[in-house]
Design a protein around this motif. Structure first.
Motif, PDB file in Angstrom:
ATOM      1  N   ILE A  63      52.396  29.075  48.561  1.00 24.53           N
ATOM      2  CA  ILE A  63      52.029  30.488  48.407  1.00 24.53           C
ATOM      3  C   ILE A  63      50.678  30.625  47.725  1.00 24.53           C
ATOM      4  O   ILE A  63      49.789  31.340  48.202  1.00 24.53           O
ATOM      5  N   THR A  64      50.515  29.931  46.594  1.00 23.84           N
ATOM      6  CA  THR A  64      49.273  30.088  45.846  1.00 23.84           C
ATOM      7  C   THR A  64      48.073  29.582  46.633  1.00 23.84           C
ATOM      8  O   THR A  64      47.003  30.208  46.619  1.00 23.84           O
ATOM      9  N   ASN A  69      43.243  30.918  49.446  1.00 29.41           N
ATOM     10  CA  ASN A  69      42.384  30.695  50.608  1.00 29.41           C
ATOM     11  C   ASN A  69      41.941  32.023  51.223  1.00 29.41           C
ATOM     12  O   ASN A  69      40.778  32.184  51.625  1.00 29.41           O
ATOM     13  N   VAL A  70      42.890  32.999  51.284  1.00 28.28           N
ATOM     14  CA  VAL A  70      42.532  34.313  51.822  1.00 28.28           C
ATOM     15  C   VAL A  70      41.451  34.971  50.974  1.00 28.28           C
ATOM     16  O   VAL A  70      40.449  35.496  51.497  1.00 28.28           O
ATOM     17  N   VAL A 419      43.562  36.641  42.945  1.00 26.86           N
ATOM     18  CA  VAL A 419      44.985  36.414  42.710  1.00 26.86           C
ATOM     19  C   VAL A 419      45.434  37.137  41.448  1.00 26.86           C
ATOM     20  O   VAL A 419      46.516  37.743  41.401  1.00 26.86           O
ATOM     21  N   SER A 420      44.602  37.102  40.400  1.00 22.73           N
ATOM     22  CA  SER A 420      44.967  37.763  39.136  1.00 22.73           C
ATOM     23  C   SER A 420      45.153  39.259  39.324  1.00 22.73           C
ATOM     24  O   SER A 420      46.160  39.834  38.898  1.00 22.73           O
ATOM     25  N   ILE A 421      44.176  39.909  39.956  1.00 26.66           N
ATOM     26  CA  ILE A 421      44.308  41.363  40.091  1.00 26.66           C
ATOM     27  C   ILE A 421      45.341  41.718  41.156  1.00 26.66           C
ATOM     28  O   ILE A 421      45.905  42.815  41.121  1.00 26.66           O
ATOM     29  N   ILE A 727      52.930  34.258  41.013  1.00 21.12           N
ATOM     30  CA  ILE A 727      52.819  33.197  40.007  1.00 21.12           C
ATOM     31  C   ILE A 727      53.641  31.999  40.441  1.00 21.12           C
ATOM     32  O   ILE A 727      53.264  30.845  40.207  1.00 21.12           O
ATOM     33  N   ALA A 728      54.752  32.284  41.097  1.00 19.05           N
ATOM     34  CA  ALA A 728      55.557  31.260  41.782  1.00 19.05           C
ATOM     35  C   ALA A 728      56.056  30.166  40.857  1.00 19.05           C
ATOM     36  O   ALA A 728      56.136  29.011  41.237  1.00 19.05           O
ATOM     37  N   ASN A 729      56.398  30.534  39.623  1.00 18.91           N
ATOM     38  CA  ASN A 729      57.017  29.576  38.712  1.00 18.91           C
ATOM     39  C   ASN A 729      57.952  30.351  37.804  1.00 18.91           C
ATOM     40  O   ASN A 729      57.517  31.242  37.057  1.00 18.91           O
TER      41      ASN A 729
END
Length: 922
Positions: A63-64, A69-70, A419-421, A727-729
């Protein structure tokens, strides 16, 4: 352009190659012997890895990497074609502008605060059908040391003459005065004033003495000089004083009430509104020597809707402070590297997002309300947060990334910041969409407005702001003008103690917080309506709110016994004022019981023993053609509706009054209990119900607690899912959520001690608090997962790289609403109190508590994590194996990462570095 050579879209640049993971840009080993596993992403304590099964870790990495990449590709596109992304941003602003054609400022309280499918709305609509209210109340309140003097009565008459002389245009050629506009009772204008005792006769009143006035108000009965109907002096006088014999000797206030007729209360004729404006002006001018307070039917709407606009200077002050802060922190203090124009461009992006919010929500036919005035402050804070994240990502590019062509540097910046925003914007957006499912119209509308604004900020930051940032960097490179928190053991324990102490206080306050709301709170201090209500409460406190039991086409004659017990049953309800019921049937049967006349048309129709009507036809006849024509019955003519034939009652009502109750809980209980008394009477299919205009507020109060916890619960679920996705964790997500939970509990508890209650306004702000609390924590959590090293190293790197941006964003949010601390608006006062606590406590949990927890329990990094930049490296002799620091590390370099070919002079200091030093000092 030569900068763009070598770009391969399918292979985004990493900060460092695999070979360089063990060395920094200067050839220094990043993996000293005391941290043998630091650079391969293995922590000293593998116990946290129990949270990460292989499947979850693969999913997380997939996912990350895809999301990064996008954003990388989008950033490269922006760096290559900045003009294109700027045009896209402008198009996003222009696209929903037609929505302004549907913009509507709603001021009807029933349409703002009451669930539209609630019983109160249904009962109100039925009540309007049976007993339509076609009059508007206007009042002049006169206050004096003693109004019962000849001088006061003469001046009050002068004011009355001035009011009745007001002329307004009925049409182009005809002007109307009060005599034309008034609501008539028979041939007379309906008006209540102690002057009625003298029939408003100027010669009589001018000849009065003080003793004459006192004698008149003590007459028993006191009769109207116009109609000879009984008058109640104590309802017209306030602050009454009596002697030992209950003789009125003085009064501090008198009230004059005028009634204006209209065909539609909610949409009155223009000439009615013009007369009310003139009435307010005449009362404002007053009469020399007379202290007058004024009220018009339109006053609450005018004052309530204008309260926020009166605070426009606070809005401009907040924006001014944020602009100054942006100019000071985004760039450096020299002609080439300052970012003043970029900061101003960021404010323009916020302005565009506010417009997107208003225009797009209006396209959905959602109305603007008094709560929406806080949106510019909210969107300013969130928008500036996102800009700081972007600029911080640019300043924190690794040495290897800083050597890349500009378009790839923009790509790397967007990969980190995007990713953060996305995490914070998506959680905020989802939380507001959850809030939009509420049944409270004002809350639903506000949440949609806010959601569209947040979506606008996210898109404009990615497109418009990043495009402008690219052009600004091109300018700088052509030479044109234009948080480390190294915890020792004792400090970490102190942080936990403070956190637990705040949580305990928050839990205690949350357990004690009350639910209460009064629409009059929307009226700010210092205006004429606030002063009128204050004086009215002082001198005419009365009981509580009026209410009615309304009956449809029931069988009145057969149910007389049941109906006669209703007044007593209602007065047993806690919250109903004793002896406040006024029922025409009770008075009718009392009149029959005491009738001693010789009218055979009456005596022949009643039972000589019981004095009750002998059948239903006689019941209707005696009620309609006898009782209602008597003096005692005339007061009830407006309470009974007969069919066209006059032989049956189609609807009627009984009046009663609620007592003054201390809070919403008691009012809701009184509403429910009074309804139960009437519902239990069981008249079959016929409609019988209790209604009061106050129910429109109480009904909203009844559901607001449930709506608050429903929305908070659903928002937490959405925040958890979004954070898990991005965040995926699970370990990091749970730590981030703990920050949000602690912040929210602390805020709810502390606002109780600050005098804030649970209401629609505070509910909206508490839902907003979830989004901001996520912002302060999620950035740190994501940055922690995105770099390699030991837990402590990664904590320091996360704070140093994103901590200043988080702190700057929180501080700028505080600056935006700080001027509201002196506002008199209830909405703005509540907003300030809650958001002050959210900023302080959110930053504490995100920048102090969370780093401590991550340094102790943080999980392994992503497989795509980057090595920390060289200026974050530490050397801890003695090892970091047990999560302890034997030697305090030096503070991080106060010079931001720079291009290899740049040399900055000492005065090129960034305010962000000051924030880093402040964070290190913690």
């Amino acid at each position: 352009m030569s900068e763009n050579k070598g770009f391969e879209p399918d292979q985004p640049q990493n900060e460092v190659s695999a070979a360089s993971k063990d060395k920094n840009a200067n050839g220094v080993n990043e993996n000293p012997g005391d941290e043998p596993n630091a650079e391969v992403g293995v922590d000293e304590d593998d116990s946290c890895n129990a949270c990460n099964c292989a499947c979850l870790e693969k999913c997380s990495n997939f996912i990350t990497s895809k999301i990064e990449n996008v954003f990388y590709r989008l950033g490269v596109f922006t760096g290559t074609y900045p003009w294109a992304t700027i045009l896209i941003g402008i198009a996003l602003f222009l696209l929903p502008l037609p929505g302004y054609a549907f913009f509507y400022n709603e001021s009807d309280a029933a349409k703002l605060w009451v669930p539209q499918n609630s019983r109160a709305i249904e009962d109100r609509d039925q009540s309007k059908i049976w007993f339509p209210s076609l009059l508007r109340v206007e009042q002049a309140l006169i206050v004096s040391g003693n109004v019962l003097t000849a001088d006061t009565m003469q001046k009050a008459l002068d004011l009355d003459i001035n009011i009745k002389a007001i002329q307004v245009n009925y049409n182009v050629t005809v002007q109307w005065t009060y005599a034309n506009l008034c609501f008539k009772s028979g041939p007379f204008c309906l008006e209540n004033s102690i002057l009625e005792a003298w029939d408003w006769d100027e010669a009589t009143i001018d000849a009065l003495s003080n003793s004459d006035v006192e004698a008149k108000v003590n007459e028993d009965p006191l009769l109207s000089g116009q109609t000879t109907a009984p008058m109640n002096a104590e309802s017209l006088l306030g602050g009454v004083t009596e002697d030992a014999s209950n003789v009125i000797t003085g009064a501090r206030a008198m009230i004059m009430t005028y009634y204006v007729a209209t065909a539609d209360l909610t949409d009155p004729e223009d000439y009615v509104l013009d007369w009310e404006d003139a009435f307010l002006d005449v009362c404002k001018t007053g009469v020399p020597g007379l202290e007058v307070y004024r009220f018009a039917y339109k006053s609450p709407t005018d004052i309530g809707s204008g309260a926020a606009s009166d605070d426009a200077p606070f809005l401009f002050a907040g924006y001014g402070l944020v602009i100054l802060f942006l100019c000071a922190t985004l760039g450096k203090f020299n002609a080439r590297l300052h970012k003043v124009w970029l900061g101003l461009a960021g404010i323009v992006c916020v302005g565009f997002s506010i417009s997107i919010s208003f225009s797009s929500a209006s396209l959905f036919q959602l109305d603007y309300g008094p709560l929406h005035s806080v949106l510019p402050f909210l969107l300013l804070g969130i928008g500036v947060d996102d800009m700081f994240v972007f600029v911080s990502a640019w300043d924190n590019l690794s040495p290897a990334e800083q050597l890349l062509p500009l378009r790839e540097r923009i790509g790397a910046m967007t990969r980190h910041a995007g990713v953060s925003i996305l995490i914070t914007s998506l959680t905020d957006f989802a939380a507001f969409l959850i809030g939009a499912t509420t049944i409270i119209p004002a809350l639903r509308s506000f949440c949609v407005f806010a959601a569209m604004g947040i979506l606008g900020i996210f898109l404009l930051t990615l497109m418009l702001f990043s495009g402008l940032l690219t052009y600004d960097q091109l300018r700088a490179e052509k030479n044109r003008d234009a948080c480390c928190c190294c915890m020792n053991k004792f400090l970490a324990i102190a942080v936990i103690v403070v956190t637990v102490g705040l949580l305990a206080t928050g839990i205690a306050g949350t357990a004690m917080i009350e639910q209460d709301f009064d629409p009059n709170w929307f009226i700010p201090e210092g205006n004429y309506l606030y002063e009128y209500l204050e004086k009215s409460e002082d001198y005419f406190p009365g009981d509580g709110d009026e209410a009615y039991v309304l009956f449809g086409e029931i069988d009145y004659y057969d149910n007389v016994g049941k109906l006669e017990t209703l007044p007593g049953d209602l007065e047993e309800v806690s919250g109903v004022a004793k002896d406040s019921t006024d029922f025409y049937l009770t008075s009718f049967y009392d009149w029959l019981d005491t009738y001693a006349g010789a009218d055979t048309d009456i005596t022949s129709r009643i039972d000589p023993t019981t004095k009750d009507p002998t059948d239903e036809a006689n019941f209707i006849y005696l009620l309609k053609d006898k009782f209602l024509l008597e003096d005692v019955g005339k007061a009830y003519t407006s309470d009974i509706n007969f069919n066209d034939a006059g032989d049956a009652i189609t609807s009627s009502r009984m009046k009663f009054v609620f007592s003054q109750m201390p809070n919403s809980a008691k009012r809701i209980e009184a509403m429910d209990d009074s309804r139960k008394v009437v519902d239990d009477m069981d008249f079959g299919e016929e409609i019988v119900f209790v209604y009061s205009d106050a129910f429109l507020v109480w009904e909203g109060d009844k559901v607001i607690f449930l709506e608050l916890f429903r929305n908070i619960g659903m928002a937490f679920i959405v925040v958890f899912l979004v954070c898990m996705l991005l965040i995926a964790n699970i370990a990091t997500v749970l730590l981030v959520l703990s920050c949000v939970v602690f912040t929210l509990v602390d805020v709810i508890g502390l606002i109780h001690f600050w005098g804030v209650t649970i209401s629609t306004v505070s509910t909206i702000n508490l839902i907003l608090a979830i989004g901001l609390a996520v912002d302060y924590a999620a950035h740190i959590g994501h940055a922690f997962m995105a770099c390699t090293g030991s837990r402590r190293t990664r904590t320091r790197v996360a704070l140093a790289e994103i901590g200043p941006a988080v702190f700057s964003g929180g501080f700028s949010t505080f600056l935006a609403f700080f001027p509201l601390c002196i506002s008199t608006s209830f909405v703005f006062q509540t907003f300030f109190k809650i958001f002050f606590l959210v900023c302080v406590l959110g930053l504490f949990h995100g920048l102090v508590y969370l780093p401590v927890m991550l340094s102790w329990f943080g999980p392994s990094p992503y497989s795509t994590a980057h090595a920390p930049p060289s200026h974050h490296h530490q050397s801890n002799t003695g090892g970091d194996q047990n999560g302890q620091v034997n030697n305090a590390p030096p503070p991080p370099s106060l010079s931001p990462p720079t291009h290899a070919h740049q040399a900055h002079t000492p005065e090129e200091k960034n305010w962000t570095n000051v924030v880093r030093l402040l964070a290190y000092a913690l």
